[in-house]
Design a protein around this motif. Structure first.
Motif, mmCIF file in Angstrom:
data_model
loop_
_atom_site.group_PDB
_atom_site.id
_atom_site.type_symbol
_atom_site.label_atom_id
_atom_site.label_comp_id
_atom_site.label_asym_id
_atom_site.label_seq_id
_atom_site.Cartn_x
_atom_site.Cartn_y
_atom_site.Cartn_z
ATOM 1 N N GLN A 193 0.788 -1.200 -0.065
ATOM 2 C CA GLN A 193 -0.121 -0.026 -0.032
ATOM 3 C C GLN A 193 0.888 1.196 0.065
ATOM 4 N N ALA A 194 1.947 1.279 0.693
ATOM 5 C CA ALA A 194 2.828 2.329 1.010
ATOM 6 C C ALA A 194 3.418 2.672 -0.708
ATOM 7 N N THR A 195 3.632 1.766 -1.289
ATOM 8 C CA THR A 195 4.411 1.881 -2.549
ATOM 9 C C THR A 195 3.416 2.640 -3.259
ATOM 10 N N VAL A 196 1.983 2.388 -3.368
ATOM 11 C CA VAL A 196 1.089 3.068 -4.030
ATOM 12 C C VAL A 196 1.011 4.354 -3.705
ATOM 13 N N TYR A 197 1.057 4.807 -2.430
ATOM 14 C CA TYR A 197 1.199 6.200 -2.019
ATOM 15 C C TYR A 197 2.284 6.928 -2.653
ATOM 16 N N LEU A 198 3.258 6.237 -2.732
ATOM 17 C CA LEU A 198 4.505 6.966 -3.350
ATOM 18 C C LEU A 198 4.128 7.192 -4.770
ATOM 19 N N ARG A 199 3.666 6.299 -5.666
ATOM 20 C CA ARG A 199 3.329 6.497 -7.098
ATOM 21 C C ARG A 199 2.279 7.438 -7.128
ATOM 22 N N CYS A 200 1.170 7.880 -6.162
ATOM 23 C CA CYS A 200 0.333 8.743 -6.101
ATOM 24 C C CYS A 200 0.898 10.162 -6.178
ATOM 25 N N LYS A 201 2.170 10.149 -5.596
ATOM 26 C CA LYS A 201 2.922 11.298 -5.433
ATOM 27 C C LYS A 201 4.007 11.558 -6.577
ATOM 28 N N GLY A 202 3.919 10.737 -7.475
ATOM 29 C CA GLY A 202 4.870 10.848 -8.591
ATOM 30 C C GLY A 202 6.089 10.308 -8.342
ATOM 31 N N ILE A 203 6.362 9.620 -7.240
ATOM 32 C CA ILE A 203 7.858 8.978 -7.010
ATOM 33 C C ILE A 203 7.599 7.331 -7.177
ATOM 34 N N THR A 204 8.825 6.983 -8.045
ATOM 35 C CA THR A 204 8.815 5.680 -8.311
ATOM 36 C C THR A 204 9.456 4.871 -6.964
ATOM 37 N N PRO A 205 8.681 3.881 -6.518
ATOM 38 C CA PRO A 205 9.207 3.041 -5.445
ATOM 39 C C PRO A 205 10.394 2.441 -5.644
ATOM 40 N N PRO A 206 11.243 2.323 -4.386
ATOM 41 C CA PRO A 206 12.687 1.593 -4.678
ATOM 42 C C PRO A 206 12.457 0.189 -5.271
ATOM 43 N N GLU A 207 13.306 -0.468 -6.019
ATOM 44 C CA GLU A 207 13.083 -1.534 -6.757
ATOM 45 C C GLU A 207 13.262 -2.585 -5.547
ATOM 46 N N TYR A 208 12.378 -3.431 -5.949
ATOM 47 C CA TYR A 208 12.097 -4.578 -4.750
ATOM 48 C C TYR A 208 13.163 -5.658 -5.051
ATOM 49 N N THR A 209 13.661 -6.058 -3.899
ATOM 50 C CA THR A 209 14.775 -6.852 -3.787
ATOM 51 C C THR A 209 14.448 -8.061 -2.943
ATOM 52 N N TYR A 210 14.952 -9.308 -3.354
ATOM 53 C CA TYR A 210 14.556 -10.394 -2.425
ATOM 54 C C TYR A 210 15.790 -11.179 -2.202
#
Length: 149
Positions: A132-149
């Protein structure tokens, strides 16, 4: 030839190493998501009926403490979140403390222990809300950090 105890200890160490690796990845990615949101946007929420970014991250932190207490330590406690942390620095520190506490608890998990299920339930809760937090970032025009596993 190894005795049964030695084999058990080796398996226990491998299991804990896997849990700690999973936890470290979750911690690093969650804190990267937290860092990506500008300080002045922690009060952002995409819709009126949902949490702010800050409240969402605080919920992740409290959820870690609560799931750890109830499902890893197996100590029943009520859902009673503390006051919401104030802003980016305090919320990030709260998340860091929650991950640190969870890491300490992993040291007490034994093979076949229900705490392992609790650990994975905790990870699932973190993942759910971090998404959900990554969606908040996208709503602000911010690309979320790349997911790492």
């Amino acid at each position: 030839m190894y005795s049964c105890w030695v084999v058990l200890l080796i398996k226990l160490n491998i299991m804990k190493e896997q849990l700690l690796t999973t936890l470290e990845n979750a911690k690093n990615y969650t804190l990267s998501v937290a860092a990506a949101m500008p300080r002045d946007a922690y009060d952002f929420k995409p819709a009126d009926a949902i949490w702010t970014f800050n409240e969402l991250l605080h919920h992740i932190g409290y959820g870690i403490y609560w799931w750890e207490e109830n499902f890893i330590k197996q100590k029943e406690s009520d859902w009673n979140p503390p006051a919401i942390t104030a802003g980016k620095d305090e919320t990030t520190a709260y998340l860091t403390g929650a991950f640190r506490a969870l890491k300490e608890s992993i040291g007490n998990i034994a093979p076949g222990d229900n705490g392992i299920k609790g650990f994975y339930a905790t990870m699932d809760h973190i993942t759910h809300h971090r998404g959900q937090a990554t969606v908040y970032l996208r709503c602000k025009g911010i690309t979320p950090p790349e997911y790492t596993y």
